[in-house]
Design an enzyme around this catalytic site. Structure first.
Site, mmCIF file in Angstrom:
data_model
loop_
_atom_site.group_PDB
_atom_site.id
_atom_site.type_symbol
_atom_site.label_atom_id
_atom_site.label_comp_id
_atom_site.label_asym_id
_atom_site.label_seq_id
_atom_site.Cartn_x
_atom_site.Cartn_y
_atom_site.Cartn_z
ATOM 1 N N GLY A 13 -1.254 19.004 -36.978
ATOM 2 C CA GLY A 13 -1.006 20.438 -36.797
ATOM 3 C C GLY A 13 0.189 20.863 -37.634
ATOM 4 N N GLU A 184 -2.542 40.026 -27.501
ATOM 5 C CA GLU A 184 -3.367 40.069 -28.719
ATOM 6 C C GLU A 184 -4.854 40.075 -28.379
ATOM 7 O OE1 GLU A 184 -0.042 38.031 -31.654
ATOM 8 O OE2 GLU A 184 -1.670 36.775 -30.938
ATOM 9 N N ASP A 314 5.057 21.275 -30.075
ATOM 10 C CA ASP A 314 4.749 21.707 -28.707
ATOM 11 C C ASP A 314 4.808 20.582 -27.689
ATOM 12 O OD1 ASP A 314 4.296 24.188 -29.699
ATOM 13 O OD2 ASP A 314 2.234 24.383 -28.998
ATOM 14 N N ALA A 334 5.223 27.849 -33.931
ATOM 15 C CA ALA A 334 4.906 27.133 -35.169
ATOM 16 C C ALA A 334 6.189 26.752 -35.921
ATOM 17 C CB ALA A 334 4.012 28.006 -36.039
HETATM 18 C C1 LIG Z 1 -3.713 31.142 -29.041
HETATM 19 C C2 LIG Z 1 -2.381 30.749 -29.626
HETATM 20 C C3 LIG Z 1 -1.652 31.663 -30.389
HETATM 21 C C4 LIG Z 1 -0.421 31.310 -30.930
HETATM 22 N N1 LIG Z 1 0.269 32.234 -31.674
HETATM 23 C C5 LIG Z 1 1.447 31.886 -32.234
HETATM 24 C C6 LIG Z 1 2.162 32.801 -33.071
HETATM 25 O O1 LIG Z 1 1.730 33.942 -33.264
HETATM 26 N N2 LIG Z 1 3.333 32.373 -33.638
HETATM 27 C C7 LIG Z 1 3.813 31.112 -33.438
HETATM 28 O O2 LIG Z 1 4.866 30.754 -33.984
HETATM 29 N N3 LIG Z 1 3.171 30.236 -32.647
HETATM 30 C C8 LIG Z 1 1.998 30.589 -32.051
HETATM 31 N N4 LIG Z 1 1.333 29.692 -31.256
HETATM 32 C C9 LIG Z 1 1.938 28.370 -31.037
HETATM 33 C C10 LIG Z 1 1.735 27.457 -32.245
HETATM 34 O O3 LIG Z 1 0.377 27.475 -32.625
HETATM 35 C C11 LIG Z 1 2.186 26.065 -31.832
HETATM 36 O O4 LIG Z 1 3.542 26.136 -31.508
HETATM 37 C C12 LIG Z 1 1.983 25.051 -32.960
HETATM 38 O O5 LIG Z 1 0.612 24.910 -33.245
HETATM 39 C C13 LIG Z 1 2.542 23.697 -32.527
HETATM 40 O O6 LIG Z 1 2.375 22.795 -33.562
HETATM 41 P P1 LIG Z 1 2.206 21.245 -33.248
HETATM 42 O O7 LIG Z 1 2.209 20.557 -34.569
HETATM 43 O O8 LIG Z 1 3.169 20.829 -32.225
HETATM 44 O O9 LIG Z 1 0.777 21.120 -32.570
HETATM 45 P P2 LIG Z 1 -0.657 21.596 -33.061
HETATM 46 O O10 LIG Z 1 -0.555 22.529 -34.212
HETATM 47 O O11 LIG Z 1 -1.343 22.056 -31.837
HETATM 48 O O12 LIG Z 1 -1.327 20.246 -33.569
HETATM 49 C C14 LIG Z 1 -1.565 19.159 -32.718
HETATM 50 C C15 LIG Z 1 -2.671 18.307 -33.288
HETATM 51 O O13 LIG Z 1 -2.741 17.095 -32.529
HETATM 52 C C16 LIG Z 1 -4.077 16.720 -32.365
HETATM 53 N N5 LIG Z 1 -4.197 15.844 -31.188
HETATM 54 C C17 LIG Z 1 -3.854 16.123 -29.911
HETATM 55 N N6 LIG Z 1 -4.080 15.055 -29.109
HETATM 56 C C18 LIG Z 1 -4.584 14.080 -29.897
HETATM 57 C C19 LIG Z 1 -5.017 12.735 -29.660
HETATM 58 N N7 LIG Z 1 -4.979 12.178 -28.450
HETATM 59 N N8 LIG Z 1 -5.492 12.016 -30.702
HETATM 60 C C20 LIG Z 1 -5.543 12.559 -31.947
HETATM 61 N N9 LIG Z 1 -5.150 13.824 -32.224
HETATM 62 C C21 LIG Z 1 -4.656 14.571 -31.225
HETATM 63 C C22 LIG Z 1 -4.806 18.037 -32.217
HETATM 64 O O14 LIG Z 1 -6.175 17.922 -32.554
HETATM 65 C C23 LIG Z 1 -4.034 18.952 -33.194
HETATM 66 O O15 LIG Z 1 -4.636 18.985 -34.467
HETATM 67 C C24 LIG Z 1 0.098 30.018 -30.704
HETATM 68 C C25 LIG Z 1 -0.631 29.101 -29.944
HETATM 69 C C26 LIG Z 1 -1.857 29.458 -29.406
HETATM 70 C C27 LIG Z 1 -2.633 28.463 -28.597
#
Ligand SMILES: Cc1cc2nc3c(=O)[nH]c(=O)nc-3n(C[C@H](O)[C@H](O)[C@H](O)COP(=O)(O)OP(=O)(O)OC[C@H]3O[C@@H](n4cnc5c(N)ncnc54)[C@H](O)[C@@H]3O)c2cc1C
Length: 450
Positions: A13, A184, A314, A334
């Site tokens: 992500g 939204e 997250d 993000a």
């Molecule tokens: C509907 C929605 C709207 C949002 N809008 C905003 C916004 O407008 N602005 C903003 O800043 N933030 C927004 N966010 C929050 C933002 O998307 C997150 O903070 C961000 O995606 C976190 O990044 P990350 O890398 O921690 O996790 P993610 O981007 O969620 O990536 C995690 C990855 O881990 C993978 N994964 C999980 N478990 C496993 C496993 N057991 N094995 C293998 N792979 C796994 C998943 O498939 C995923 O690809 C929003 C979130 C949502 C749900």
């Protein structure tokens, strides 16, 4: 020559990919593991759910993101456990999983690591509300967003097929949670109902369709200032959304939502935008979690008690004060994930090169924004700049285009937005179940039958 350290990044992500990029030119081998072969741009999922964008516009193949980095490999697998003693992850390769056409038995594989970066994101939290897990629809993945879209369209088709007499609650969508995602979804759903569906369903009295936004706190958009909250509420009401604040959901069933006050709303679609927790893999890894199932980390984003193990984004519980930001814990945004990913990549790179580790992680808060619908958004930048209405909406559009992966996706999203702006006729009003693909493919393979 000594083997290069192997860095495994769990999750492709926002955080995982930034970490991989930061490690691309470092003397380490990197494997990014994700259960999807694509990254999802979650901030635009609500537009997929409300038929404004196609699913493919907000997803991007991981291998495309990594193709410029020969030392970074990708493994399409779900992480299901770990052996800390041998420093080995237990995986299920998705190519062998039954749901992707593999054999009936699920086989486990393993992947050794020297460094592990847990970047697995979040998952929905239903807070134990009875019936929510069974009947409410979260909006955390691409499949869930497509599921909401399919379901809403199906309800309208069912009402049309019944001669314009919808089932009780068939044309009502309740959105639970008045944060940015709830606002939204509610705004975009109300626009779909008001501007698109009357022409699509002339036999239905679409004016009776309802969008109800429910929030337990006394105001929407809790993280924003008073003027932004007011703007959001007034704009939603003007779009026809019924805003219910100070209202707590007691239970959800197949026919509707019951509040703690005893009031009930008949609704066959309930979108859950109320809660987030750390991805369940933290439990499979047996790591200490704090509030909301997020992995506890120190000021360097390391997992205490585990050598060379980090958590970012997250799934990490990052002390805001230690990171130089207001509040207790950094929010699930993000920017937090991307900055954490870059920081950990730099820290691992420094260790691999024998340089001193960087100082503690510092978060640079750039601000927050949310869109409420066409020409309506709120923006609060950390430098004090506040925008509302059209200027905020244009800023929101520009920033989301900038952060979207891939030129094709950006061009497609821009074209969709421009088209929808002019003609109110979004192209993605498809009722398309993933299983349809398998069905038609097997039909062709079987000689075109079925
Ligand atoms: C509907 C929605 C709207 C949002 N809008 C905003 C916004 O407008 N602005 C903003 O800043 N933030 C927004 N966010 C929050 C933002 O998307 C997150 O903070 C961000 O995606 C976190 O990044 P990350 O890398 O921690 O996790 P993610 O981007 O969620 O990536 C995690 C990855 O881990 C993978 N994964 C999980 N478990 C496993 C496993 N057991 N094995 C293998 N792979 C796994 C998943 O498939 C995923 O690809 C929003 C979130 C949502 C749900």
């Amino acid at each position: 020559m000594a083997a290069r350290p192997h860095v495994v990044i769990l999750g492709a992500g926002f955080g995982g990919l930034r970490c991989a990029e930061a490690l691309a030119d470092v003397a380490v081998d990197v494997t990014v593991v994700d259960r999807n072969n694509f990254s999802t741009f979650q901030p635009l999922l609500y537009q997929v759910a409300t038929a404004g964008l196609n699913a493919a516009d907000v997803a991007y193949p991981v291998r495309s993101s990594l193709r410029r980095h020969p030392r970074v490999d990708f493994r399409w697998a779900e992480v299901v456990g770990v052996d800390w003693r041998t420093r080995t992850l237990a995986l299920v390769d998705q190519s062998s999983a039954p749901e992707h056409g593999g054999g009936a038995a699920v086989e486990r594989a393993s992947l050794a690591f020297d460094h592990l970066v847990v970047a697995a994101g979040g998952a929905v939290n239903f807070f134990g509300v009875p019936g929510a897990a069974e009947h409410a629809r979260p909006l955390y993945s691409l499949a869930e967003a497509v599921g909401v879209r399919n379901h809403v369209l199906r309800e309208f088709e069912a009402a049309a097929a019944a001669g314009g007499r919808p089932a009780s609650g068939g044309l009502t969508v309740v959105v639970v949670g008045g944060g940015p995602t709830g606002v939204e979804v509610a705004g975009a759903m109300a626009e779909l109902f008001a501007k698109v569906f009357p022409a699509d369903y002339p036999s239905l009295d679409v004016a009776r369709a309802r969008v109800v936004l429910v929030e337990a706190a006394p105001h929407l958009l809790g993280a924003f200032g008073a003027k932004s909250r007011r703007h959001a509420r007034d704009t939603l009401v003007a779009k026809g959304v019924e805003v219910r604040i100070d209202e707590q959901v007691a239970s959800i069933d197949g026919g509707g939502v019951t509040f703690v006050s005893g009031e009930r709303i008949e609704a066959r679609t309930v979108v859950w935008a109320a809660g987030v927790q750390g991805a369940p893999v933290s439990r499979a890894l047996g790591l200490d979690t704090g509030k909301g199932g997020r992995i506890v980390v120190d000021a360097h984003l390391r997992v205490p008690g585990h050598d060379r193990v980090w958590a970012i984004g997250d799934i990490a519980q990052i002390d805001a004060r230690a990171a130089g930001a207001p509040g207790d814990v950094l929010p699930g945004l993000a920017q937090v994930a991307m900055q954490g990913g870059r920081y950990v990549g730099t820290a691992i790179g420094a260790e691999a090169a024998g340089r001193a580790a960087p100082g503690p992680f510092r978060y640079r808060d750039k601000g927050i924004m949310a869109t409420i619908g066409r020409r309506a958004a709120v923006v609060e930048l950390s430098n004090g700049v506040r925008l509302w209405g059209t200027p905020a909406w244009l800023a929101w559009l520009g920033l989301h285009l900038l952060f979207l992966s891939g030129i094709r996706n950006r061009a497609s999203v821009l074209l969709n937005w421009a088209w929808n702006y002019v003609v109110w006729n979004p192209a993605s009003r498809l009722i398309f179940e993933p299983r349809d693909l398998g069905r038609s493919a097997s039909g062709v393979a079987a000689g075109g039958q079925g």
